[in-house]
Structures are given as C-alpha cells and as structure tokens.
Design a protein around this motif. Structure first.
Motif, PDB file in Angstrom:
ATOM      1  N   ALA A 280       0.830  -1.206   0.000  1.00 54.18           N
ATOM      2  CA  ALA A 280       0.000   0.000   0.000  1.00 54.18           C
ATOM      3  C   ALA A 280       0.866   1.257   0.000  1.00 54.18           C
ATOM      4  CB  ALA A 280      -0.933  -0.006   1.214  1.00 54.18           C
ATOM      5  N   GLY A 281       1.893   1.268   0.837  1.00 53.92           N
ATOM      6  CA  GLY A 281       2.767   2.433   0.899  1.00 53.92           C
ATOM      7  C   GLY A 281       3.542   2.650  -0.387  1.00 53.92           C
ATOM      8  N   VAL A 282       4.093   1.587  -0.921  1.00 57.31           N
ATOM      9  CA  VAL A 282       4.914   1.700  -2.135  1.00 57.31           C
ATOM     10  C   VAL A 282       4.066   2.096  -3.335  1.00 57.31           C
ATOM     11  CG1 VAL A 282       6.206   0.334  -3.815  1.00 57.31           C
ATOM     12  CG2 VAL A 282       6.776   0.191  -1.397  1.00 57.31           C
ATOM     13  N   LEU A 283       2.896   1.470  -3.499  1.00 59.51           N
ATOM     14  CA  LEU A 283       2.080   1.755  -4.677  1.00 59.51           C
ATOM     15  C   LEU A 283       1.558   3.186  -4.653  1.00 59.51           C
ATOM     16  CD1 LEU A 283       0.889   0.567  -7.273  1.00 59.51           C
ATOM     17  CD2 LEU A 283      -1.167  -0.003  -5.974  1.00 59.51           C
ATOM     18  N   GLY A 284       1.083   3.650  -3.484  1.00 60.16           N
ATOM     19  CA  GLY A 284       0.596   5.015  -3.413  1.00 60.16           C
ATOM     20  C   GLY A 284       1.668   6.027  -3.743  1.00 60.16           C
ATOM     21  N   ASP A 285       2.863   5.831  -3.223  1.00 61.25           N
ATOM     22  CA  ASP A 285       3.980   6.741  -3.483  1.00 61.25           C
ATOM     23  C   ASP A 285       4.395   6.689  -4.951  1.00 61.25           C
ATOM     24  OD1 ASP A 285       6.117   8.552  -2.565  1.00 61.25           O
ATOM     25  OD2 ASP A 285       7.445   6.877  -3.033  1.00 61.25           O
ATOM     26  N   TYR A 286       4.460   5.484  -5.509  1.00 60.86           N
ATOM     27  CA  TYR A 286       4.895   5.339  -6.904  1.00 60.86           C
ATOM     28  C   TYR A 286       3.898   5.991  -7.862  1.00 60.86           C
ATOM     29  CZ  TYR A 286       6.236   3.320 -11.355  1.00 60.86           C
ATOM     30  OH  TYR A 286       6.614   3.164 -12.670  1.00 60.86           O
ATOM     31  N   LEU A 287       2.605   5.739  -7.674  1.00 64.73           N
ATOM     32  CA  LEU A 287       1.607   6.297  -8.588  1.00 64.73           C
ATOM     33  C   LEU A 287       1.563   7.817  -8.501  1.00 64.73           C
ATOM     34  CD1 LEU A 287      -1.361   3.768  -8.239  1.00 64.73           C
ATOM     35  CD2 LEU A 287       0.311   3.943 -10.089  1.00 64.73           C
ATOM     36  N   THR A 288       1.738   8.365  -7.297  1.00 68.56           N
ATOM     37  CA  THR A 288       1.786   9.817  -7.148  1.00 68.56           C
ATOM     38  C   THR A 288       2.956  10.396  -7.936  1.00 68.56           C
ATOM     39  OG1 THR A 288       0.704   9.787  -4.985  1.00 68.56           O
ATOM     40  CG2 THR A 288       2.063  11.702  -5.500  1.00 68.56           C
ATOM     41  N   LYS A 289       4.120   9.772  -7.826  1.00 66.02           N
ATOM     42  CA  LYS A 289       5.288  10.236  -8.577  1.00 66.02           C
ATOM     43  C   LYS A 289       5.088  10.063 -10.072  1.00 66.02           C
ATOM     44  CE  LYS A 289       8.680   9.380  -4.910  1.00 66.02           C
ATOM     45  NZ  LYS A 289       9.814   8.535  -4.461  1.00 66.02           N
ATOM     46  N   ARG A 290       4.463   8.964 -10.466  1.00 70.60           N
ATOM     47  CA  ARG A 290       4.235   8.718 -11.894  1.00 70.60           C
ATOM     48  C   ARG A 290       3.344   9.784 -12.511  1.00 70.60           C
ATOM     49  NH1 ARG A 290       0.155   4.153 -13.776  1.00 70.60           N
ATOM     50  NH2 ARG A 290      -1.174   5.848 -13.009  1.00 70.60           N
ATOM     51  N   ASP A 291       2.403  10.311 -11.725  1.00 74.74           N
ATOM     52  CA  ASP A 291       1.483  11.317 -12.246  1.00 74.74           C
ATOM     53  C   ASP A 291       2.132  12.670 -12.443  1.00 74.74           C
ATOM     54  OD1 ASP A 291      -0.473   9.408 -12.237  1.00 74.74           O
ATOM     55  OD2 ASP A 291      -1.599  10.231 -10.534  1.00 74.74           O
ATOM     56  N   ILE A 292       3.224  12.961 -11.718  1.00 75.21           N
ATOM     57  CA  ILE A 292       3.792  14.305 -11.759  1.00 75.21           C
ATOM     58  C   ILE A 292       5.219  14.342 -12.310  1.00 75.21           C
ATOM     59  CG2 ILE A 292       2.345  15.097  -9.861  1.00 75.21           C
ATOM     60  CD1 ILE A 292       4.666  14.753  -7.975  1.00 75.21           C
ATOM     61  N   LEU A 293       5.839  13.193 -12.503  1.00 71.81           N
ATOM     62  CA  LEU A 293       7.221  13.146 -12.975  1.00 71.81           C
ATOM     63  C   LEU A 293       7.342  12.319 -14.256  1.00 71.81           C
ATOM     64  CD1 LEU A 293       9.058  12.397  -9.587  1.00 71.81           C
ATOM     65  CD2 LEU A 293       8.859  14.629 -10.726  1.00 71.81           C
ATOM     66  N   LYS A 294       8.410  12.543 -14.978  1.00 71.68           N
ATOM     67  CA  LYS A 294       8.730  11.684 -16.101  1.00 71.68           C
ATOM     68  C   LYS A 294       9.263  10.354 -15.558  1.00 71.68           C
ATOM     69  CE  LYS A 294      10.093  15.548 -19.091  1.00 71.68           C
ATOM     70  NZ  LYS A 294      11.212  16.154 -19.863  1.00 71.68           N
ATOM     71  N   PRO A 295       9.025   9.264 -16.282  1.00 72.35           N
ATOM     72  CA  PRO A 295       9.479   7.953 -15.773  1.00 72.35           C
ATOM     73  C   PRO A 295      10.952   7.936 -15.384  1.00 72.35           C
ATOM     74  CG  PRO A 295       8.056   7.658 -17.672  1.00 72.35           C
ATOM     75  CD  PRO A 295       8.292   9.140 -17.552  1.00 72.35           C
ATOM     76  N   GLU A 296      11.786   8.604 -16.180  1.00 71.76           N
ATOM     77  CA  GLU A 296      13.217   8.580 -15.892  1.00 71.76           C
ATOM     78  C   GLU A 296      13.593   9.408 -14.661  1.00 71.76           C
ATOM     79  OE1 GLU A 296      12.534  11.595 -19.286  1.00 71.76           O
ATOM     80  OE2 GLU A 296      11.798   9.627 -18.649  1.00 71.76           O
ATOM     81  N   ASP A 297      12.647  10.234 -14.192  1.00 68.93           N
ATOM     82  CA  ASP A 297      12.922  11.075 -13.023  1.00 68.93           C
ATOM     83  C   ASP A 297      12.405  10.466 -11.717  1.00 68.93           C
ATOM     84  OD1 ASP A 297      14.147  12.990 -14.595  1.00 68.93           O
ATOM     85  OD2 ASP A 297      12.276  14.103 -14.929  1.00 68.93           O
ATOM     86  N   ILE A 298      11.763   9.315 -11.804  1.00 66.83           N
ATOM     87  CA  ILE A 298      11.244   8.665 -10.600  1.00 66.83           C
ATOM     88  C   ILE A 298      12.383   7.923  -9.905  1.00 66.83           C
ATOM     89  CG2 ILE A 298       9.644   6.952  -9.669  1.00 66.83           C
ATOM     90  CD1 ILE A 298       7.778   7.556 -11.980  1.00 66.83           C
ATOM     91  N   LEU A 299      12.698   8.351  -8.709  1.00 69.58           N
ATOM     92  CA  LEU A 299      13.756   7.719  -7.941  1.00 69.58           C
ATOM     93  C   LEU A 299      13.145   6.909  -6.803  1.00 69.58           C
ATOM     94  CD1 LEU A 299      16.265  10.723  -7.693  1.00 69.58           C
ATOM     95  CD2 LEU A 299      16.258   8.842  -9.355  1.00 69.58           C
ATOM     96  N   VAL A 300      13.677   5.745  -6.561  1.00 70.58           N
ATOM     97  CA  VAL A 300      13.164   4.898  -5.484  1.00 70.58           C
ATOM     98  C   VAL A 300      14.315   4.481  -4.587  1.00 70.58           C
ATOM     99  CG1 VAL A 300      11.231   4.028  -6.834  1.00 70.58           C
ATOM    100  CG2 VAL A 300      13.394   2.792  -6.873  1.00 70.58           C
ATOM    101  N   LYS A 301      13.982   4.308  -3.293  1.00 72.41           N
ATOM    102  CA  LYS A 301      14.973   3.838  -2.324  1.00 72.41           C
ATOM    103  C   LYS A 301      15.234   2.354  -2.549  1.00 72.41           C
ATOM    104  CE  LYS A 301      12.159   5.382   0.768  1.00 72.41           C
ATOM    105  NZ  LYS A 301      11.482   5.739   2.034  1.00 72.41           N
ATOM    106  N   ASP A 302      16.327   1.862  -1.976  1.00 71.79           N
ATOM    107  CA  ASP A 302      16.733   0.473  -2.204  1.00 71.79           C
ATOM    108  C   ASP A 302      15.624  -0.517  -1.883  1.00 71.79           C
ATOM    109  OD1 ASP A 302      19.187   1.367  -3.008  1.00 71.79           O
ATOM    110  OD2 ASP A 302      20.192   0.972  -1.097  1.00 71.79           O
TER     111      ASP A 302
END
Length: 348
Positions: free
Chosen positions: A273-295
């Motif tokens: 739940a935490g990862v998906l919500g954060d990822y989708l929010t970033k996907r909506d506002i950033l370019k795919p190549e600009d999405i950074l994720v922690k290890d």
C-alpha cells in the motif's frame, strides 16, 4: 535447479492454484441492485485478465485448509494523490513455509520481533532484510490485491456531492456507529473489498479471521466490532451465493501482546500500500526517468513484477476520467534488468 526439487515445486504450485475460477462473479440479488464502482471495477479487471488467460488465483481449500485469513492495510492519509487499500487473503493453515523462512530472516538480520513496516524502510536492518522477507512471502498461499483510488473520486458509491454524508447517516441509523462522512466512506470501501474477496476465494464451512491495522475505521474495540458487523453481517451476504455458509467469523486489530506471525502477514499489505501510493503519485507528476526509489522500495517493486510460487499479486487503480466517468486499470511492473527466474508450469 535439481529436477526433483523442481518437480516438488511444480506439484505444490498446482495444489495451491484455483482451477474452478468463475468470473464475472457479481450477480445482484435483486434486478435493481447495483454494485459500487470500486467492486464493479475489480470484478471487471479480474474478468478481463481471466479471459486473456493471465489471471492466477489461489486455491484456499488446498491441503484441507479450514480457515482463511484476511489482513488489510491502507495508505493515503498524507499528501499523496491516492487512497490505497491492500488486502492479503491467505490460507491460515498453509503458512508454515512462509513463517519458517521469515524466522530465519529475522535471525540473520537481528530483527527480533520488530514489525516490518513501510515507514521503517530506511532502517538499515529492515532495508537489508527486504529481499529475504519478500522471497519468504512468495511461499504463502494467497492473494495480495491492492487498489489505488485517486483522491479526486470522493465516493465510489454515488456521484452526488453529499454521498459520503448519506453513507454516514445510513451507518448511524442502522446502529453501526457515528463517524465523519470521510471515515464512513472508507469504512464502506474496506468492508466491500473484504467481503468481495471472501466470497470469491472462500469456501463454505471455512472459518474466517480478519485483522486490520490500527485505523480510524475501527480505532476502539467497540468500533472494530461494528466494522466486523458491517462487513460480515451486512455486506458479505450481498456477494455470497445463497447456499454458501461460513463457519466461525471474527477479527482483530494487532494484538496488544505482539504476535510476530500475525504482524508479518499484516506487513505485506502495509508494504505494498505504501509503495504503490507513493509510486503512482510520482508517476502522475514526474517523467518515468525522473522517478527515484529507495533500495528497499526497489526490492518491493521488483517483487511485484512476478507472482510467487504460492502468493499471487495484483495492483490496480481507479481515477477520474472524461465526462465524469471513472477509469480503471491494472498496474503492471516490469524489471529494467530481468533476473533469472524459475518458471513453474501451472495446469489450470
């Protein structure tokens, strides 16, 4: 991989795969009854995947399993764009392989009885233990289903501006507690989600146990009992076939006396739940190549690219579309650098 070991894995994988899938599963009890857009969308997406022969669901009656466990967690109270609801439904008596492996991970990384939670992914021990913990989870027979609902959708039960207020009024009028409209909407979403998957994957005669994280929809023992009554007494019959009867049905919030095994199951929907919500929010506002994720987040996203030997994983979303309609879809992750994988034939 040794042939004998692969043969055993293939046998096990086929034992815990549902062979008699019936989709679509929604059949209104009365001609005028309608399902929420949330459950209608979930049933539609599962049906489309089934028709495309890409859907694999767990068989929760395998090995004479008598009880099913439901573990739910939610995210979205912060600044993200989505409210996320994640549900793990699994065989309560088929979890020894998962817990034995997690016990070793806990020993190897000196975790003790520390809860494995999304909010703690920056902790060194949790971060380093994540690959092993997720690999262990793949041996848990069950389904981990996560749906992200864009916050622009105020209610999944109607389009009128006062829908959530009406829901709160209905719950109060039938003796299920007094809650703010926003909390009442969430309570109904969760109850319908849990009821739908119990009806879809449960079998008559099985016992049902539902653990939900500490949350506003059931913060006290009294309010939690009302949540159970809403789900099991009011909503579940809406989805069940008339002849289906379950055994003992109950639930809990995390025990005061810490249960490591129960919390480890609850950790799975918490992480996704935490990862998906954060990822989708970033996907909506950033370019795919600009999405950074922690290890550790990267480990979880990689884990979501494939089903496990026993655990199946599905991520979906709902968001506002054109002309007031709601878009629905499946979130599919693919690894940038594919790793070696073992492919097990399933005879469905």
């Amino acid at each position: 991989m040794e042939e004998e070991y692969k043969r055993k894995l293939t046998w096990f994988a086929n034992q815990v795969v549902k062979k008699d899938v019936v989709l679509p599963s929604l059949r209104p009890p009365k001609p005028d009854d309608k399902f929420s857009v949330l459950i209608d969308s979930i049933d539609h997406l599962l049906t489309e995947s089934f028709r495309q022969e890409t859907l694999v669901l767990p068989e929760l009656s395998a090995f004479n399993n008598k009880s099913i466990g439901v573990f739910t967690d939610y995210s979205g109270e912060g600044s993200g764009r989505y409210n996320v609801y994640s549900i793990l439904i699994c065989g309560m008596n088929m979890a020894s392989g998962f817990h034995d492996r997690v016990a070793k991970v806990r020993t190897d990384f000196h975790l003790g009885d520390k809860e494995i939670a999304y909010k703690d992914l920056n902790m060194g021990q949790i971060r380093r233990s994540m690959p092993g913990f997720l690999e262990a989870a793949d041996h848990l027979p069950g389904l981990l289903y996560t749906v992200a609902v864009e916050k622009g959708i105020k209610s999944v039960f109607g389009r009128e501006p006062d829908t959530t207020r009406k829901i709160a009024g209905i719950l109060e009028s039938i003796g299920l507690g007094t809650r703010p409209p926003k909390t009442a909407e969430k309570m109904m979403r969760v109850a319908h989600l849990v009821a739908y998957f119990i009806a879809l994957l449960g079998h008559g005669g099985q016992n049902v146990f539902w653990m939900t994280d500490h949350d506003e929809i059931g913060p006290s023992l009294e309010q939690h009992q009302l949540l159970m009554e809403l789900c099991f007494g009011r909503v579940l019959p809406f989805y069940l076939k008339p002849e289906t009867k379950f055994g003992v049905m109950g639930g809990a919030i995390p025990f005061t006396e810490r249960s490591v095994e129960m919390n480890d199951r609850l950790s799975l929907p918490d992480l996704v739940a935490g990862v998906l919500g954060d990822y989708l929010t970033k996907r909506d506002i950033l370019k795919p190549e600009d999405i950074l994720v922690k290890d550790a987040v990267g480990d979880i996203l990689l884990w979501l690219t494939r089903d496990g030997i026993a655990l199946k994983k599905i991520c979906t979303f709902l968001r506002p579309g054109a002309n007031g309609e709601i878009e629905r879809g499946t979130v599919t992750f693919a690894p940038t650098n594919p790793q070696d994988a073992v492919f097990i034939p399933l005879f469905i």
